[in-house]
Design an enzyme around this catalytic site. Sequence first.
Site: not given
Ligand code: S3P
Length: 428
Positions: A6, A10, A82, A157, A308, A388
Amino acid sequence: MPGDKSISHRAIMLSALAVGESRISGLLEGEDVLATAAAMRAMGASVERRAVDGGGAEWIVDGVGIGALLQPRVALDMGNSGTSTRLLMGLVASHPITATFIGDASLSKRPMRRVIDPLAQMGAEIGASPGDTLPLMLRGACPAVPITYRLPVASAQVKSAVLLAGLNTPGITTVIEPVPTRDHSERMLRGFGAELAVEVEADGTRIITIRGEAGFRPQVIEVPGDPSSAAFFITAALLVPGSELTIENVGLNPTRAGLIQVLRDMGGSIVETNPREVGGEPVADLVVRHSQLRGIEVDPAIAPSMIDEFPVLFVAAALAEGRTVTSGLEELRVKESDRLEVMAAALEAAGARVEEREDGLVIDGSGGEPLAGTGPGGAPVATHLDHRIAMSMAVAGLCSRSGVEVDDTRPIATSFPVFEALLDGLTG
Ligand code: S3P
């Protein structure tokens, strides 16, 4: 532990928005993060890897400045990621550019309505595939309209997408977060010089405001180790008799540390040593010892801080003594795979006793007896392009009589390219 996924995403995105050269060490070099790097290059930033003496690498990002992202000339290929998709949709939404987002079979099934709604309110035009999925095309609005947005799902997210869109939006963009989620965006946006404020109400609701059109100063960033990657080794050490494992450099941001709390509540011995701060985030080394775990009822309120980590928690539950009940986990159905359905099937195939409910799993543990496993001759468990699931079932394999075979280990490279090598080093 390799760098936090994460935070790595960023770090690249925000560095690409600063004018001048940022330097990032400890960046996770997984496929998801590399997809973000490629996208920022396609929008004008220079993102380069430089090997450093003694191993490792530093990433040098020469940014374009907020408001100056260039029109990408090719579709942005988000692979399995995602996070790349939703955060970059936010960035593009307030720039005068149009981008097409594509991804793999897993990502192309995942819901994008949750980001389309707020970004459309800010003025972006979005044409998605049926079911609000990828491929999609997003035309940014310039100037975008600042909004106040209350998150309908607990999602870092979605929160981050709106805050990033707010960066190039005149005035103040507000996100109301009734259930706190990981706060890496807030921390790093401030670090780069954004005017960002967080107000916490009596019931825990967070009101996050960001003033747009700031100038970012380049930064030197050290990315801490990823607690979501450490989760597999923490769980493996708790489950395999005789284990004592020291895991160095584990990020312990409270919005990410739910698994450690739950495993301790189950009787796990996890000791933090050498606490320090890395890149504005709390970090420690963990000493984990084999422990006989007990099943518990997991409070759904802790879910966002370990969202996660449920696949590997389910493995721990399958070896615990007694019953573990989880609930409030509908979000797990829209991750890289439907993690409730896929983990229920995988654990059952390995010999665990699992009941799948709409919003969670109920698991009757073996009391420490090894699971049967899937081999020899059994069908491999299906991982559905979900890193995972593959890593969790590898941990299950360590705690089984005949081993667990998974059908596809390639997705592990999206988040944890050295997983297999590290595991081999411990068990080989
Ligand atoms: C993440 C937020 C989470 C997490 C993903 C990483 C992020 O997703 O499951 O692996 O880096 O902001 P969600 O925002 O869909 O919960």
